[in-house]
Design an enzyme around this catalytic site. Structure first.
Site, PDB file in Angstrom:
ATOM      1  CB  ILE A  18       2.254  -0.844   1.010  1.00 36.35           C
ATOM      2  CG1 ILE A  18       3.259   0.297   1.276  1.00 36.35           C
ATOM      3  CG2 ILE A  18       1.945  -1.628   2.273  1.00 36.35           C
ATOM      4  CD1 ILE A  18       2.743   1.406   2.184  1.00 36.35           C
ATOM      5  CG  ASP A  37      -5.260  -2.924  -7.203  1.00 33.53           C
ATOM      6  OD1 ASP A  37      -4.375  -2.760  -6.338  1.00 33.53           O
ATOM      7  OD2 ASP A  37      -5.655  -2.009  -7.955  1.00 33.53           O
ATOM      8  CG  ASN A  90      -2.361  -1.851   1.341  1.00 33.93           C
ATOM      9  OD1 ASN A  90      -1.627  -1.124   2.019  1.00 33.93           O
ATOM     10  ND2 ASN A  90      -2.311  -1.875   0.018  1.00 33.93           N
ATOM     11  CB  SER A 145      -1.037   7.150   7.234  1.00 26.33           C
ATOM     12  OG  SER A 145      -0.132   8.210   6.980  1.00 26.33           O
ATOM     13  CE1 TYR A 158      -3.736   8.517   3.036  1.00 20.19           C
ATOM     14  CE2 TYR A 158      -2.220   9.683   4.486  1.00 20.19           C
ATOM     15  CZ  TYR A 158      -2.552   8.572   3.749  1.00 20.19           C
ATOM     16  OH  TYR A 158      -1.704   7.492   3.727  1.00 20.19           O
ATOM     17  CE  LYS A 162      -4.532   5.721   5.075  1.00 21.53           C
ATOM     18  NZ  LYS A 162      -4.651   4.328   4.665  1.00 21.53           N
ATOM     19  CB  ILE A 191       6.446   3.520   2.007  1.00 20.30           C
ATOM     20  CG1 ILE A 191       6.232   3.308   3.516  1.00 20.30           C
ATOM     21  CG2 ILE A 191       6.900   2.232   1.336  1.00 20.30           C
ATOM     22  CD1 ILE A 191       7.451   2.896   4.308  1.00 20.30           C
ATOM     23  CB  THR A 193       4.835   2.934  -3.143  1.00 15.73           C
ATOM     24  OG1 THR A 193       4.313   4.262  -3.003  1.00 15.73           O
ATOM     25  CG2 THR A 193       4.703   2.212  -1.823  1.00 15.73           C
TER      26      THR A 193
HETATM   27  N1  NAD Z   1       3.493   5.157   0.300  1.00 14.47           N
HETATM   28  C1  NAD Z   1       3.492   5.832   1.426  1.00 14.47           C
HETATM   29  O1  NAD Z   1       4.376   6.668   1.683  1.00 14.47           O
HETATM   30  C2  NAD Z   1       2.398   5.593   2.447  1.00 14.47           C
HETATM   31  C3  NAD Z   1       2.552   6.176   3.718  1.00 14.47           C
HETATM   32  C4  NAD Z   1       1.556   5.973   4.670  1.00 14.47           C
HETATM   33  C5  NAD Z   1       0.451   5.194   4.368  1.00 14.47           C
HETATM   34  N2  NAD Z   1       0.316   4.670   3.127  1.00 14.47           N
HETATM   35  C6  NAD Z   1      -0.880   3.864   2.858  1.00 14.47           C
HETATM   36  O2  NAD Z   1      -0.486   2.614   2.347  1.00 14.47           O
HETATM   37  C7  NAD Z   1      -1.529   2.091   1.527  1.00 14.47           C
HETATM   38  C8  NAD Z   1      -0.940   1.673   0.190  1.00 14.47           C
HETATM   39  O3  NAD Z   1      -0.297   2.786  -0.378  1.00 14.47           O
HETATM   40  P1  NAD Z   1       0.769   2.657  -1.559  1.00 14.47           P
HETATM   41  O4  NAD Z   1       1.722   3.781  -1.389  1.00 14.47           O
HETATM   42  O5  NAD Z   1       1.261   1.266  -1.651  1.00 14.47           O
HETATM   43  O6  NAD Z   1      -0.178   3.060  -2.795  1.00 14.47           O
HETATM   44  P2  NAD Z   1      -0.130   2.646  -4.318  1.00 14.47           P
HETATM   45  O7  NAD Z   1      -0.791   3.777  -5.025  1.00 14.47           O
HETATM   46  O8  NAD Z   1       1.234   2.212  -4.755  1.00 14.47           O
HETATM   47  O9  NAD Z   1      -1.073   1.368  -4.344  1.00 14.47           O
HETATM   48  C9  NAD Z   1      -2.420   1.467  -4.060  1.00 14.47           C
HETATM   49  C10 NAD Z   1      -3.161   0.353  -4.790  1.00 14.47           C
HETATM   50  O10 NAD Z   1      -4.536   0.466  -4.457  1.00 14.47           O
HETATM   51  C11 NAD Z   1      -5.298   0.375  -5.644  1.00 14.47           C
HETATM   52  N3  NAD Z   1      -6.547   1.127  -5.459  1.00 14.47           N
HETATM   53  C12 NAD Z   1      -6.708   2.459  -5.383  1.00 14.47           C
HETATM   54  N4  NAD Z   1      -7.995   2.757  -5.224  1.00 14.47           N
HETATM   55  C13 NAD Z   1      -8.675   1.576  -5.211  1.00 14.47           C
HETATM   56  C14 NAD Z   1     -10.033   1.225  -5.081  1.00 14.47           C
HETATM   57  N5  NAD Z   1     -10.995   2.157  -4.957  1.00 14.47           N
HETATM   58  N6  NAD Z   1     -10.351  -0.072  -5.064  1.00 14.47           N
HETATM   59  C15 NAD Z   1      -9.404  -1.032  -5.206  1.00 14.47           C
HETATM   60  N7  NAD Z   1      -8.107  -0.767  -5.359  1.00 14.47           N
HETATM   61  C16 NAD Z   1      -7.750   0.533  -5.355  1.00 14.47           C
HETATM   62  C17 NAD Z   1      -4.434   0.948  -6.753  1.00 14.47           C
HETATM   63  O11 NAD Z   1      -4.836   0.454  -8.023  1.00 14.47           O
HETATM   64  C18 NAD Z   1      -3.053   0.479  -6.327  1.00 14.47           C
HETATM   65  O12 NAD Z   1      -2.724  -0.781  -6.872  1.00 14.47           O
HETATM   66  C19 NAD Z   1      -2.600   3.181   1.449  1.00 14.47           C
HETATM   67  O13 NAD Z   1      -3.602   2.914   2.397  1.00 14.47           O
HETATM   68  C20 NAD Z   1      -1.823   4.434   1.821  1.00 14.47           C
HETATM   69  O14 NAD Z   1      -2.661   5.436   2.355  1.00 14.47           O
HETATM   70  C21 NAD Z   1       1.271   4.845   2.156  1.00 14.47           C
END
Ligand code: NAD
Length: 264
Positions: A18, A37, A90, A145, A158, A162, A191, A193
């Site tokens: 995301i 990141d 994010n 979320s 989690y 959130k 999502i 991802t």
């Molecule tokens: N994918 C989903 O279905 C979904 C649904 C609801 C909410 N979210 C939220 O969306 C956000 C992004 O999720 P995503 O699915 O894109 O995840 P993702 O795992 O694809 O990406 C997360 C990124 O954050 C980085 N990261 C992790 N821990 C870190 C830290 N301590 N410091 C710096 N960077 C760090 C990772 O290296 C990665 O690049 C999160 O907050 C997640 O909770 C995702």
């Protein structure tokens, strides 16, 4: 003229998913973007790809579990591009092996997830706000979320963290609104991802689709377009809100999908 032309944005967790999609869309809509990141190579690679396409972007290391690292990412953004208009908090996540039900969850993991998902939003905002005040305003966007609103058999930390993000969003909106700083959140449903696609078997993805109002699951750009809207002046009268981008998954009585056969 892009929708966020000449604005400067910092996106956390921008090497993947995301965050990456949102950073790319913000850059394509005219913003100068810093992608922060833990995976600094990924962030720098993504920034280089954007630069090769003629957009302005830089990658920087961030550990969202460390206060100083968050401060450094904010300062790097201001040093590089001269100001900060948009902060997209994010970074976030969970650990499905440790973030369990209330009786069995790992307490150290509870603390870690509160820091990763909630305290990182507080700290990012704390360090960004004075810079936004200097330029007469800004937009803070937080990733919540749908787990903030609906409980689950596991992921207690989690969802609770959130829910905190949703509420903290309102506090920031109230406290800095008169400085023309807006704060909104986005609550994604599932999502697709890379992380979600790799960790969830197709059978589980199909269950999500079954309960969506729409016939498909979400993609990272579906959230990214929401981010561009909240970052841009198009949303200038909107603050303290959480935009639910979730395919209608949580908008109906949960029995509906199973009861459909009785009502046809
Ligand atoms: N994918 C989903 O279905 C979904 C649904 C609801 C909410 N979210 C939220 O969306 C956000 C992004 O999720 P995503 O699915 O894109 O995840 P993702 O795992 O694809 O990406 C997360 C990124 O954050 C980085 N990261 C992790 N821990 C870190 C830290 N301590 N410091 C710096 N960077 C760090 C990772 O290296 C990665 O690049 C999160 O907050 C997640 O909770 C995702």
């Amino acid at each position: 003229m892009g929708r966020v032309e000449n604005k400067v944005a910092l996106v956390t967790g921008a090497a993947s998913g995301i965050g990456l999609a949102s950073a790319q869309l913000l850059a394509k809509e005219g913003a100068k973007v810093v992608l922060a990141d833990f995976n600094v190579e990924g962030a720098k690679e993504a920034a280089a790809e954007l630069k090769a396409q003629g957009f302005e972007a830089e990658g920087v290391f961030l550990n969202a579990l460390e206060e100083q690292s968050i401060k450094d990412a904010v300062e790097y953004t201001v040093d590089t591009y001269g100001k900060l208009d948009i902060l997209y908090n994010n970074v976030g996540g969970t650990n499905l092996h440790k973030d369990l039900d209330v009786v069995n969850l790992d307490l150290a993991e509870w603390d870690r997830l509160m820091d990763l998902n909630l305290k990182s939003v507080l700290l990012g905002s704390r360090f960004a706000i004075p810079h936004m005040q200097k330029v007469g305003g800004g937009s803070i966007i937080n990733t919540a979320s749908m787990a903030a609103f609906a409980s689950d058999a596991i992921r207690s930390a989690y969802g609770t963290s959130k829910a905190g993000v949703v509420h903290l969003t309102k506090y920031i909106a109230k406290q800095y609104g008169k400085d023309n700083i807006r704060c909104n959140a986005i609550a994604p449903g599932l999502i697709l991802t890379p992380a979600a696609k790799n960790s969830l078997p197709q059978e589980m993805l199909d269950i999500f689709t079954k309960y969506n109002a729409l016939p498909y699951n979400g993609e990272a750009n579906d959230i990214g377009y929401g981010v561009v809207y909240l970052a841009s002046d198009e949303s200038k009268f909107m603050t303290g809100q959480t935009l639910e981008i979730e395919g209608g998954h949580y908008q109906a009585n949960p029995t509906t999908a199973d009861l459909a056969k009785f009502t046809k």
